[in-house]
Design a protein around this motif. Structure first.
Motif, mmCIF file in Angstrom:
data_model
loop_
_atom_site.group_PDB
_atom_site.id
_atom_site.type_symbol
_atom_site.label_atom_id
_atom_site.label_comp_id
_atom_site.label_asym_id
_atom_site.label_seq_id
_atom_site.Cartn_x
_atom_site.Cartn_y
_atom_site.Cartn_z
ATOM 1 N N ASP A 163 0.842 -1.199 0.000
ATOM 2 C CA ASP A 163 0.000 0.000 0.000
ATOM 3 C C ASP A 163 0.877 1.250 0.000
ATOM 4 O OD1 ASP A 163 -2.188 -1.585 0.009
ATOM 5 O OD2 ASP A 163 -2.948 -0.969 1.978
ATOM 6 N N ASP A 164 0.459 2.229 -0.801
ATOM 7 C CA ASP A 164 1.148 3.521 -0.909
ATOM 8 C C ASP A 164 2.499 3.428 -1.620
ATOM 9 O OD1 ASP A 164 -0.964 4.718 0.500
ATOM 10 O OD2 ASP A 164 -0.006 4.308 2.436
ATOM 11 N N ASP A 165 2.835 2.265 -2.158
ATOM 12 C CA ASP A 165 4.070 2.135 -2.942
ATOM 13 C C ASP A 165 3.695 2.222 -4.425
ATOM 14 O OD1 ASP A 165 6.513 1.554 -4.074
ATOM 15 O OD2 ASP A 165 6.948 -0.115 -2.727
ATOM 16 N N THR A 166 4.410 3.035 -5.169
ATOM 17 C CA THR A 166 4.086 3.225 -6.584
ATOM 18 C C THR A 166 4.649 2.115 -7.465
ATOM 19 O OG1 THR A 166 6.052 4.598 -6.900
ATOM 20 C CG2 THR A 166 3.993 5.728 -6.324
ATOM 21 N N ARG A 167 5.498 1.238 -6.920
ATOM 22 C CA ARG A 167 6.133 0.202 -7.720
ATOM 23 C C ARG A 167 5.530 -1.169 -7.426
ATOM 24 N NH1 ARG A 167 10.156 2.332 -10.505
ATOM 25 N NH2 ARG A 167 10.743 0.294 -11.335
ATOM 26 N N ILE A 168 5.558 -2.010 -8.456
ATOM 27 C CA ILE A 168 5.136 -3.402 -8.342
ATOM 28 C C ILE A 168 6.394 -4.260 -8.460
ATOM 29 C CG2 ILE A 168 3.620 -5.203 -9.260
ATOM 30 C CD1 ILE A 168 2.117 -2.950 -10.741
ATOM 31 N N TYR A 169 6.569 -5.205 -7.534
ATOM 32 C CA TYR A 169 7.751 -6.068 -7.532
ATOM 33 C C TYR A 169 7.367 -7.466 -8.014
ATOM 34 C CZ TYR A 169 10.086 -2.337 -5.027
ATOM 35 O OH TYR A 169 10.630 -1.120 -4.691
ATOM 36 N N PHE A 170 8.135 -7.966 -8.969
ATOM 37 C CA PHE A 170 7.845 -9.248 -9.604
ATOM 38 C C PHE A 170 8.921 -10.260 -9.239
ATOM 39 C CE2 PHE A 170 5.897 -5.974 -12.090
ATOM 40 C CZ PHE A 170 4.711 -6.500 -12.566
ATOM 41 N N GLU A 171 8.488 -11.448 -8.828
ATOM 42 C CA GLU A 171 9.409 -12.554 -8.568
ATOM 43 C C GLU A 171 9.362 -13.516 -9.752
ATOM 44 O OE1 GLU A 171 12.114 -14.857 -7.728
ATOM 45 O OE2 GLU A 171 11.781 -13.271 -6.223
ATOM 46 N N GLN A 172 10.517 -13.598 -10.436
ATOM 47 C CA GLN A 172 10.596 -14.396 -11.655
ATOM 48 C C GLN A 172 10.717 -15.891 -11.362
ATOM 49 O OE1 GLN A 172 10.422 -13.141 -14.687
ATOM 50 N NE2 GLN A 172 11.050 -14.847 -15.985
ATOM 51 N N SER A 173 11.320 -16.239 -10.239
ATOM 52 C CA SER A 173 11.585 -17.642 -9.932
ATOM 53 C C SER A 173 10.337 -18.296 -9.338
ATOM 54 C CB SER A 173 12.758 -17.748 -8.948
ATOM 55 O OG SER A 173 13.025 -19.100 -8.635
ATOM 56 N N VAL A 174 9.543 -18.918 -10.202
ATOM 57 C CA VAL A 174 8.335 -19.636 -9.794
ATOM 58 C C VAL A 174 8.511 -21.100 -10.189
ATOM 59 C CG1 VAL A 174 5.840 -19.833 -10.061
ATOM 60 C CG2 VAL A 174 6.923 -17.578 -10.104
ATOM 61 N N LYS A 175 8.397 -21.990 -9.222
ATOM 62 C CA LYS A 175 8.556 -23.422 -9.480
ATOM 63 C C LYS A 175 7.203 -24.019 -9.855
ATOM 64 C CE LYS A 175 12.490 -23.932 -6.335
ATOM 65 N NZ LYS A 175 12.648 -22.467 -6.115
ATOM 66 N N LEU A 176 7.123 -24.538 -11.071
ATOM 67 C CA LEU A 176 5.888 -25.119 -11.594
ATOM 68 C C LEU A 176 5.956 -26.641 -11.521
ATOM 69 C CD1 LEU A 176 5.346 -22.890 -14.759
ATOM 70 C CD2 LEU A 176 3.962 -22.875 -12.689
ATOM 71 N N GLY A 177 4.951 -27.259 -10.925
ATOM 72 C CA GLY A 177 4.890 -28.707 -10.870
ATOM 73 C C GLY A 177 4.101 -29.279 -12.030
ATOM 74 N N SER A 178 4.296 -30.564 -12.288
ATOM 75 C CA SER A 178 3.599 -31.209 -13.403
ATOM 76 C C SER A 178 2.107 -31.326 -13.159
ATOM 77 C CB SER A 178 4.187 -32.609 -13.639
ATOM 78 O OG SER A 178 4.091 -33.394 -12.452
ATOM 79 N N ASN A 179 1.691 -31.230 -11.905
ATOM 80 C CA ASN A 179 0.267 -31.336 -11.568
ATOM 81 C C ASN A 179 -0.446 -29.983 -11.566
ATOM 82 O OD1 ASN A 179 1.546 -30.296 -9.363
ATOM 83 N ND2 ASN A 179 0.639 -31.698 -7.856
ATOM 84 N N GLY A 180 0.256 -28.923 -12.020
ATOM 85 C CA GLY A 180 -0.354 -27.600 -12.078
ATOM 86 C C GLY A 180 -0.152 -26.768 -10.834
ATOM 87 N N GLU A 181 0.527 -27.306 -9.828
ATOM 88 C CA GLU A 181 0.800 -26.531 -8.628
ATOM 89 C C GLU A 181 2.083 -25.703 -8.818
ATOM 90 O OE1 GLU A 181 0.980 -29.165 -5.310
ATOM 91 O OE2 GLU A 181 -1.168 -29.613 -5.342
ATOM 92 N N TRP A 182 2.130 -24.558 -8.177
ATOM 93 C CA TRP A 182 3.311 -23.715 -8.256
ATOM 94 C C TRP A 182 3.607 -23.101 -6.884
ATOM 95 C CZ3 TRP A 182 2.377 -18.765 -6.708
ATOM 96 C CH2 TRP A 182 1.070 -18.277 -6.837
ATOM 97 N N ARG A 183 4.838 -22.644 -6.711
ATOM 98 C CA ARG A 183 5.219 -21.969 -5.478
ATOM 99 C C ARG A 183 6.356 -21.001 -5.757
ATOM 100 N NH1 ARG A 183 9.655 -24.908 -3.059
ATOM 101 N NH2 ARG A 183 10.041 -26.885 -4.152
ATOM 102 N N ALA A 184 6.413 -19.968 -4.971
ATOM 103 C CA ALA A 184 7.461 -18.950 -5.107
ATOM 104 C C ALA A 184 7.644 -18.257 -3.766
ATOM 105 C CB ALA A 184 7.088 -17.931 -6.185
ATOM 106 N N THR A 185 8.845 -17.766 -3.498
ATOM 107 C CA THR A 185 9.130 -17.023 -2.279
ATOM 108 C C THR A 185 9.257 -15.546 -2.621
ATOM 109 O OG1 THR A 185 10.276 -18.901 -1.281
ATOM 110 C CG2 THR A 185 10.721 -16.727 -0.343
#
Length: 210
Positions: free
Chosen positions: A119-141
């Motif tokens: 909130d109140d931050d003008t920037r959006i931060y993107f995390e590129q490292s997303v682990k995708l599983g074969s069953n459609g599940e994903w996770r990222a820190t």
């Protein structure tokens, strides 16, 4: 010279102006019919234009038909189905938080990245490292705040997004960071064609976790 009022042919002669007027009326009617026909054909998906040639023997009409296809409006691509499973809505989350979710039928030319906005931050931060599983599940820190000043964002609200965007754009923006080991990047707006989906709202706790 005297006028002969008893000329038997005088009453049968046609007025030349009347003939011209009749020809114009017939021509105008033919044009109106042609225009109505073209408009009706456009609505049916194509334009057909016919041209006549009176030079053939016997005075027959030779016609040439040109078809111009009307390109239909493309059907919009439906959004990629995905969801954030955890953390839950309005849950308290530490500085380094693992986000989990699901995605269905991610196209080959698309990438899934996780974005955070405070909130109140003008920037959006993107995390590129997303682990995708074969069953459609994903996770990222992701980081909820600045790790160099961990207490600055305590009790602040953050929105988390599972963003679907063009893979080429994701690769380009990830490469704009000076440090090659960094897997995140930031912008002041969504990249072209990006679909952020519905956000998951979190509250930063005092815990760090990393």
């Amino acid at each position: 010279m005297t006028n002969n009022n008893n000329d038997p042919d005088q009453g049968e002669r046609e007025d030349p102006k009347a003939g011209v007027k009749g020809a114009w009326i017939a021509f105008a009617g033919a044009v109106a019919v042609a225009v109505i026909g073209v408009v009706g054909t456009i609505l049916s998906g194509a334009v057909h234009v016919s041209t006549g040639d009176q030079s053939q023997a016997g005075g027959g009409m030779a016609t040439t038909t040109v078809s111009v296809p009307v390109t239909p409006t493309p059907t919009p691509t439906p959004p990629v189905e995905r969801a954030i499973v955890s953390p839950e809505e309005n849950q308290s989350a530490q500085l380094c938080t693992e986000v989990r979710g699901t995605v269905r039928k991610l196209p080959a030319d698309k990438a899934l990245v996780v974005a955070t906005r405070e909130d109140d931050d003008t920037r959006i931060y993107f995390e590129q490292s997303v682990k995708l599983g074969s069953n459609g599940e994903w996770r990222a820190t992701v980081n909820l705040g600045d790790s160099d000043n961990a207490n600055a964002s305590v009790n602040h609200h953050f929105d988390i997004y599972a963003v679907v965007m063009d893979k080429a754009w994701a690769a380009y923006l990830a490469g704009t960071h000076d440090d090659v080991d960094y897997t995140f990047w930031s912008t002041t707006g969504w990249p072209p064609g990006a679909d952020p989906g519905d956000p998951r709202r979190l509250i930063r706790s005092a815990a760090v976790g990393c």
